[in-house]
Design an enzyme around this catalytic site. Structure first.
Site, PDB file in Angstrom:
ATOM      1  N   ASP A 179      18.269  -2.783  -6.770  1.00  0.00           N
ATOM      2  CA  ASP A 179      17.111  -1.998  -7.219  1.00  0.00           C
ATOM      3  C   ASP A 179      17.641  -0.709  -7.838  1.00  0.00           C
ATOM      4  OD1 ASP A 179      14.686  -3.472  -6.372  1.00  0.00           O
ATOM      5  OD2 ASP A 179      15.509  -3.214  -4.363  1.00  0.00           O
ATOM      6  N   ARG A 215       7.249   5.967  -9.298  1.00  0.00           N
ATOM      7  CA  ARG A 215       7.999   4.788  -9.740  1.00  0.00           C
ATOM      8  C   ARG A 215       7.286   4.121 -10.913  1.00  0.00           C
ATOM      9  NH1 ARG A 215       8.420   1.159  -4.546  1.00  0.00           N
ATOM     10  NH2 ARG A 215       9.714  -0.154  -5.899  1.00  0.00           N
ATOM     11  N   HIS A 235       5.582  -2.038   3.286  1.00  0.00           N
ATOM     12  CA  HIS A 235       6.753  -2.096   4.151  1.00  0.00           C
ATOM     13  C   HIS A 235       6.363  -1.867   5.614  1.00  0.00           C
ATOM     14  CE1 HIS A 235       8.569  -1.075   0.229  1.00  0.00           C
ATOM     15  NE2 HIS A 235       9.646  -1.679   0.673  1.00  0.00           N
ATOM     16  N   ASP A 264       9.104 -10.677  -2.589  1.00  0.00           N
ATOM     17  CA  ASP A 264       9.462  -9.349  -2.119  1.00  0.00           C
ATOM     18  C   ASP A 264      10.100  -9.534  -0.738  1.00  0.00           C
ATOM     19  OD1 ASP A 264       9.788  -6.614  -2.038  1.00  0.00           O
ATOM     20  OD2 ASP A 264       7.690  -6.135  -2.400  1.00  0.00           O
TER      21      ASP A 264
END
Length: 336
Positions: free
Chosen positions: A63, A137, A180, A251
């Site tokens: 990433d 982001r 998350h 993911d």
């Protein structure tokens, strides 16, 4: 017949003996690198050579988005958050588009020289002011701008020999929870998502986007499962309606929002049946081994699609790299 590959994460800056053994398994199709694996550019080059010596065909990913999400920092250029490119574009659209292509070229060129095949980028989510895990982001909140800048990033990466991965399909910007840490839910209708969040995905898929990573978000008005475990999203919408033919990376299967489907074997099964080609159970070696055992015991063939993600040899354009590095520094300074 289902097929899928495991993407393995590593413990440190060099391979352990256990990892050397694990990487022999043909079901492992790739390695994902984190900050703990990237002490410096020189060290990373050695690590990728170690991996290639064992598995020449394996995919090595990271990433390296920019801003908060830049796993390798020492020995490469510090990258701006994508929101900085969005602000630059709003001041001068053509200059912003060219800048995005140059930043994409910079990311891919530096990674390619170190033996890395792909960065899981660009983020195609919209910053709707609701989700801090996305935030800067994203390029911004305007879907057409995000599509334009993401396409430029993809073009620049391609110029340097690397493919792009758009994330997090069909859009993570509205759910106000970090997936998350907890279950993330989006309550909007499909039409609302189609007309806004899906615009960048629709545009980039039409331009040949090589890979997509779905969100661990439940779009409750559309399907009761998170998108990464949903055949509705991955088959009916992504594969059929958008005619996407590339790689679908799950993911991280260790994220709390993924636990809704059960243990690691159940998560792997659900992701594969939904349509994922590659599974990422990160930061939990026991979980990764459980996924590997599931693949082996159920005779799941490795995904043939992953081969398209291998980086291509490229001679660096040093003039473009110098310009891109100056641009990155300017964008960071403007954000301070």
């Amino acid at each position: 017949m289902y097929s899928a590959s495991l993407i393995l994460d590593l413990d440190g800056t060099s391979l352990t003996q256990a990892e050397v053994q694990l990487l022999q398994a043909p079901q492992i199709g790739g390695v994902i690198l984190f900050g703990r694996n990237t002490e410096s550019a020189d060290q990373l080059r050695v690590l990728t050579r170690q991996i290639r010596a064992l598995r020449p065909e394996i995919i090595i990913a990271i990433d390296q988005e920019g801003g908060r999400v830049q796993r390798l920092r020492n020995g490469v250029t510090r990258l701006p958050a994508m929101a900085a490119l969005g602000r630059y574009y709003q001041r001068d659209a053509e200059a912003g588009r060219i800048a995005a292509a140059d930043i994409g070229y910079l990311i891919a060129s530096e990674l390619g020289q170190l033996g890395v095949d792909l960065s899981f980028a660009p983020v195609l989510d919209l910053d709707l002011g609701r989700n801090t895990v996305i935030g800067d982001r994203a390029f911004g909140d305007d879907a057409a701008m995000v599509a334009t800048l993401a396409a430029a990033i993809m073009s620049g990466m391609s110029d340097a020999g690397l493919q792009a991965t758009g994330k997090h399909f069909p859009g993570h910007g509205w759910a106000d929870t970090d997936s998350h840490l907890a279950e993330a839910v989006d309550l909007r209708t499909f039409d609302e998502i189609w007309q806004r969040d899906l615009v960048p995905f629709r545009a980039l898929v039409a331009q040949g986007l090589a890979a997509v990573m779905p969100a661990h978000v439940v779009y409750r008005a559309c399907d009761p499962m998170p998108a990464g475990f949903s055949s509705y999203w991955l088959q009916q919408i992504l594969r059929q309606r958008l005619s996407f033919e590339g790689v679908i990376f799950s993911d991280d299967l260790t994220m709390k929002a993924a636990r809704v489907v059960g243990g690691y074997a159940e998560r792997a099964e659900a992701a594969i049946k939904a349509g994922c080609d590659a599974l990422l159970p990160c930061n939990n070696r026991e979980g990764a081994v459980e996924v590997l055992e599931y693949l082996q015991q159920n005779n799941i063939e490795p995904s043939s699609r992953l081969a398209a993600m291998r980086g291509q040899p490229n001679t660096p354009d040093h003039q473009r790299l110098d310009r891109s590095r100056q641009l990155a520094a300017m964008l960071i300074a403007d954000s301070l």
